[in-house]
Design a protein around this motif. Structure first.
Motif, mmCIF file in Angstrom:
data_model
loop_
_atom_site.group_PDB
_atom_site.id
_atom_site.type_symbol
_atom_site.label_atom_id
_atom_site.label_comp_id
_atom_site.label_asym_id
_atom_site.label_seq_id
_atom_site.Cartn_x
_atom_site.Cartn_y
_atom_site.Cartn_z
ATOM 1 N N PHE A 195 -26.143 -23.901 -2.647
ATOM 2 C CA PHE A 195 -24.978 -23.957 -1.765
ATOM 3 C C PHE A 195 -25.150 -25.160 -0.851
ATOM 4 O O PHE A 195 -26.276 -25.576 -0.567
ATOM 5 N N ILE A 196 -24.015 -25.674 -0.364
ATOM 6 C CA ILE A 196 -24.075 -26.869 0.473
ATOM 7 C C ILE A 196 -23.226 -26.671 1.724
ATOM 8 O O ILE A 196 -22.121 -26.117 1.654
ATOM 9 N N ARG A 197 -23.789 -27.102 2.848
ATOM 10 C CA ARG A 197 -23.023 -27.134 4.098
ATOM 11 C C ARG A 197 -23.513 -28.340 4.901
ATOM 12 O O ARG A 197 -24.722 -28.477 5.115
ATOM 13 N N ASP A 233 -32.720 -16.496 2.118
ATOM 14 C CA ASP A 233 -31.945 -15.339 1.654
ATOM 15 C C ASP A 233 -30.479 -15.588 1.994
ATOM 16 O O ASP A 233 -30.168 -16.020 3.108
ATOM 17 N N ILE A 234 -29.600 -15.295 1.052
ATOM 18 C CA ILE A 234 -28.163 -15.505 1.293
ATOM 19 C C ILE A 234 -27.415 -14.229 0.910
ATOM 20 O O ILE A 234 -27.456 -13.800 -0.236
ATOM 21 N N LYS A 235 -26.754 -13.649 1.891
ATOM 22 C CA LYS A 235 -25.962 -12.438 1.632
ATOM 23 C C LYS A 235 -24.539 -12.840 1.222
ATOM 24 O O LYS A 235 -24.026 -13.861 1.704
ATOM 25 N N PRO A 236 -23.905 -12.043 0.363
ATOM 26 C CA PRO A 236 -22.547 -12.394 -0.085
ATOM 27 C C PRO A 236 -21.559 -12.658 1.054
ATOM 28 O O PRO A 236 -20.715 -13.539 0.940
ATOM 29 N N ASN A 237 -21.687 -11.939 2.187
ATOM 30 C CA ASN A 237 -20.705 -12.163 3.263
ATOM 31 C C ASN A 237 -20.878 -13.516 3.960
ATOM 32 O O ASN A 237 -20.078 -13.897 4.802
ATOM 33 N N LYS A 238 -21.937 -14.240 3.615
ATOM 34 C CA LYS A 238 -22.144 -15.585 4.198
ATOM 35 C C LYS A 238 -21.610 -16.697 3.274
ATOM 36 O O LYS A 238 -21.643 -17.874 3.619
ATOM 37 N N LEU A 239 -21.145 -16.305 2.087
ATOM 38 C CA LEU A 239 -20.792 -17.320 1.083
ATOM 39 C C LEU A 239 -19.645 -18.220 1.531
ATOM 40 O O LEU A 239 -19.568 -19.381 1.158
ATOM 41 N N LYS A 240 -18.755 -17.669 2.366
ATOM 42 C CA LYS A 240 -17.597 -18.473 2.792
ATOM 43 C C LYS A 240 -17.999 -19.537 3.815
ATOM 44 O O LYS A 240 -17.208 -20.414 4.132
ATOM 45 N N ASN A 241 -19.224 -19.475 4.305
ATOM 46 C CA ASN A 241 -19.665 -20.484 5.284
ATOM 47 C C ASN A 241 -20.088 -21.805 4.644
ATOM 48 O O ASN A 241 -20.389 -22.753 5.335
ATOM 49 N N PHE A 242 -20.149 -21.818 3.290
ATOM 50 C CA PHE A 242 -20.558 -23.062 2.628
ATOM 51 C C PHE A 242 -19.327 -23.826 2.157
ATOM 52 O O PHE A 242 -18.257 -23.239 1.977
ATOM 53 N N GLN A 259 -14.931 -20.830 -7.361
ATOM 54 C CA GLN A 259 -14.790 -19.636 -6.520
ATOM 55 C C GLN A 259 -15.735 -18.515 -6.936
ATOM 56 O O GLN A 259 -16.108 -18.410 -8.106
ATOM 57 N N ILE A 260 -16.122 -17.759 -5.936
ATOM 58 C CA ILE A 260 -16.913 -16.544 -6.192
ATOM 59 C C ILE A 260 -15.977 -15.394 -5.855
ATOM 60 O O ILE A 260 -15.622 -15.190 -4.671
ATOM 61 N N GLU A 261 -15.523 -14.737 -6.887
ATOM 62 C CA GLU A 261 -14.455 -13.740 -6.768
ATOM 63 C C GLU A 261 -14.657 -12.799 -5.567
ATOM 64 O O GLU A 261 -15.692 -12.140 -5.446
ATOM 65 N N GLY A 262 -13.646 -12.782 -4.689
ATOM 66 C CA GLY A 262 -13.658 -11.858 -3.560
ATOM 67 C C GLY A 262 -14.474 -12.338 -2.365
ATOM 68 O O GLY A 262 -14.473 -11.687 -1.316
#
Ligand code: PMP
Length: 301
Positions: A195-197, A233-242, A259-262
């Motif tokens: 992931f990239i930010r 560690d990366i939790k799914p709810n953090k995925l939108k931060n990248f 996209q990562i569905e949902g």
């Protein structure tokens, strides 16, 4: 695979159609095989195999993990790969190596069964059939080092990938992401993930993922270009931060995730940092960056 292609089996090069295995082959029943996938590329200095020694090292660690001893040394296996690529007269493609327990008593714990090594090569363009893919998080959790040895490509481990990959394809996605047993993102069914930010890279820690050779290469390349890389560690709810996300692996090379569905949308075009890493990577595997020549095993005619 064409019948006219050559394969290498236990020290002999033979036509593909002549390479047969008995029905009661242990590894066919119990997933006790160990395999590797390696790519080779056409470069201006001839054909080069990418990080061959590292792939063979991982293969041999897997052989040990299933309680076997390789009848072949690392350098013998390297020579076998080189000879087979030459015999098939291919300029670029994929090499599959497979150690497997042969015929013997049909019980899970191999008893007095010999191990075999088979090698095949074939042309391989893309693995996921797209430069940018839609993925979903699978209901199947990624196997962990407390359930098996995830550090090697043990054939039996791949039922986990198969189930998750099938689930994703049945639902119309290119690929599945698997969570580890703590609910963190682990990897794709056959790829590691980044992931990239803000010019920083983030990738799941080792433990529930295959320590990918492409992942390792990209960490080094990214550091060299000046991107900071974090194994976290990366939790799914953090995925939108990248802002960007990509999959990587030997067969897949580097493929963007749209996209990562949902959970997150990253756009339908490959991101800037992903594209930069991909170009660097492709330059390196094609022998266009002297600094990384140590990663290439050249095949002389
Ligand atoms: N994870 C899994 C489960 C894989 O099967 C692969 C493909 N070998 C990868 C990651 C990527 O590893 P590598 O870069 O060494 O091919």
């Amino acid at each position: 695979m064409k019948d006219s292609n050559f394969v290498w089996v236990n020290g002999q090069i033979l036509k593909y159609q002549k390479a047969k295995i008995p029905l009661l082959t242990h590894s066919l029943h119990y997933g006790s095989g160990v395999f590797e996938g390696v790519r080779f590329y056409k470069t201006k200095n001839g054909i080069a195999v990418f990080r061959l020694a590292e792939h063979i090292r991982r293969l041999l660690s897997g052989v040990k993990a299933v309680g076997a001893e390789s009848p072949y040394s690392k350098s013998q296996i390297i020579d076998a790969v080189i000879n087979l690529i030459k015999s098939n007269k291919l300029n670029n493609g994929y090499v599959r190596l497979l150690f497997y327990y042969g015929e013997g008593a049909m019980q899970v714990i191999p008893h007095d069964i010999g191990v075999n090594l088979a090698i095949a090569v074939w042309p391989l363009k893309s693995y996921l059939d797209s430069d940018i893919v839609k993925v979903m998080i699978s209901k199947y959790k990624r196997i962990s080092n407390s359930a098996t040895k995830v550090d090697a490509k043990l054939s039996g481990n791949y039922i986990n990938s198969l189930l998750a990959g099938l689930e994703a394809r049945e639902k119309g996605f290119h690929e599945a992401l698997l969570l580890d047993s703590n609910g963190n993102i682990a990897e794709g069914s056959a790829e590691n993930i980044f992931f990239i930010r803000e010019n920083k890279l983030f990738t799941p820690k080792l433990g529930s993922i295959l320590p990918g050779i492409t992942r390792d290469s990209l960490i080094k390349i990214a550091n060299d270009i000046g991107y900071n890389v974090n194994e976290v560690d990366i939790k799914p709810n953090k995925l939108k931060n990248f802002s960007e996300c990509f999959l990587c692996g030997t067969a897949t090379e580097i493929v963007g995730i749209s996209q990562i569905e949902g959970y997150a949308k990253y756009g339908n075009r490959i991101g800037k940092v992903t594209q930069k890493l991909k170009s660097e990577f492709l330059d390196i595997v094609h022998g266009n960056n002297k600094k990384y020549n140590k990663w290439l095993t050249y095949i002389n005619n």
